[in-house]
Design an enzyme around this catalytic site. Sequence first.
Site: not given
Ligand code: ASP
Length: 321
Positions: A57, A19, A88-89
Amino acid sequence: MSQNTFTPEKILIITTGGTIGSTSEAGNIRGKSLIESVPEIARYAEADHYEFSEKGSSKITPADWLRLGQLINGSLEKYRGFVITHGTDSMEETAFFLNLTVKSEFPVVLTGSMRPSDFVSADGPANVINAVRVAEAPASLGQGVLIVMNDMISCARDTWKTDDLRLQSFQSPSFGHLGVVDPDTVVYYRQVTHLHTKNTPFDISGVEILPRVDLLSDFTGLSPDIIKNVFDLPSDGLVLQSFAGGRTSANVHAKLESWNSGKPVLVASRVPMGRIPSQDMYGDAVFIAADLPANKARILLMLALTLNDEHVNIKELFSRF
Ligand code: ASP
């Protein structure tokens, strides 16, 4: 660090996607554009950039962990710290893998964002600057791999994403954060106790592919056909996410009690805090992951299996890392 040790001048910022590298409409933005969008970085560090990937991720794989760890270990003579922008995932998994495999006391700091770059009050730029400041802070040396989000510094082992949306999503509910990034300085309030980085036996330099370790989450009434299919798959190990205390449903319990194959099975509690006290709940080929969650226990078991030592003491590894 001894006085005659050469210390590189720069840090390396590695962008992987997520993100933080996206907009709500257009999707991914190139890592170079992400870094250029935060010119304040130059106030805190001399940094090079490496675009590793442009992945959400949840699409990161163990092969990516391996390549990322080998990239960092291959760059230790050129850079004195690393910042990794990451989704963050699965940030907690990548951070924990690197915490066990990076062979340096130099800071490795992961950060990301809960909001896309074009949202009102996007958190990405501040998180990147804070991550750079932590990577530059002398007190970060030897703290292992760190996650910096929302002004808080957390250690890779104890931290996870606790909220789908909130800026304060990354928490270490059992033991708290390590420190904070204040406007004037970086402050640490505690040290990491579990061994990490240089103090682990895991050497990924010659590893081309990580062992396959699957993960099955137990649930009430889990049927024998699922158990048979999953346990019989050609994996090198299996993590079973249990109910609290390592307790399992009737069919799983029966399987674990009779399990005596060479394939190690780990039981990790689904309860996010505390630890499983008893080590001898099932058969000899079943190990208890103490206080590690299933997703991180899987990583430690994958690395334990790279030791290629039939006598490796898995139980002991889970008490040290
Ligand atoms: N929503 C996730 C982020 O905060 C998407 C990911 O992990 O790529 O990055």
